[in-house]
Design a protein around this motif. Structure first.
Motif, PDB file in Angstrom:
ATOM      1  N   ARG A   1       0.815  -1.217   0.000  1.00 40.66           N
ATOM      2  CA  ARG A   1       0.000   0.000   0.000  1.00 40.66           C
ATOM      3  C   ARG A   1       0.850   1.269   0.000  1.00 40.66           C
ATOM      4  N   ARG A   2       1.961   1.248   0.706  1.00 39.84           N
ATOM      5  CA  ARG A   2       2.807   2.446   0.814  1.00 39.84           C
ATOM      6  C   ARG A   2       3.525   2.775  -0.488  1.00 39.84           C
ATOM      7  N   ALA A   3       4.005   1.763  -1.184  1.00 35.05           N
ATOM      8  CA  ALA A   3       4.743   1.989  -2.428  1.00 35.05           C
ATOM      9  C   ALA A   3       4.496   0.816  -3.376  1.00 35.05           C
TER      10      ALA A   3
ATOM     11  N   VAL B   1       4.015   6.333  -4.328  1.00 33.06           N
ATOM     12  CA  VAL B   1       4.431   6.242  -2.931  1.00 33.06           C
ATOM     13  C   VAL B   1       3.475   7.103  -2.113  1.00 33.06           C
ATOM     14  N   ARG B   2       2.897   6.526  -1.073  1.00 32.88           N
ATOM     15  CA  ARG B   2       2.035   7.286  -0.167  1.00 32.88           C
ATOM     16  C   ARG B   2       2.908   7.978   0.860  1.00 32.88           C
TER      17      ARG B   2
ATOM     18  N   THR C   1       0.246  11.751  -1.950  1.00 29.35           N
ATOM     19  CA  THR C   1       0.772  10.656  -2.754  1.00 29.35           C
ATOM     20  C   THR C   1       1.659  11.217  -3.845  1.00 29.35           C
TER      21      THR C   1
END
Length: 64
Positions: free
Chosen positions: A32-34, A48-49, A55
């Motif tokens: 989810r992050r990247a 990337v969050r 984002t």
């Protein structure tokens, strides 16, 4: 009236997904992050969050 179809198939949990839709297919690698995405038309994107709800996303096309 138009119809839209989308199905996400998990190949490796939390790491690799195959996305199938009425417009083609794509795969996503990452969490989810990247993650990195590549579709059937040759487009690539990375996202990337960031903290605070932001984002960062970069799109690129296949070079010929």
């Amino acid at each position: 009236m138009s119809f839209y179809y989308h199905k996400r198939i998990t190949l490796i949990p939390r790491v690799l997904h195959l996305n199938i839709s009425s417009h083609g297919w794509s795969w996503s690698f990452g969490g989810r992050r990247a993650h990195i995405t590549r579709d059937s038309h040759g487009r690539r994107s990375a996202a990337v969050r960031l903290p605070g709800g932001f984002t960062w996303r970069r799109d690129s096309r296949r070079r010929r």
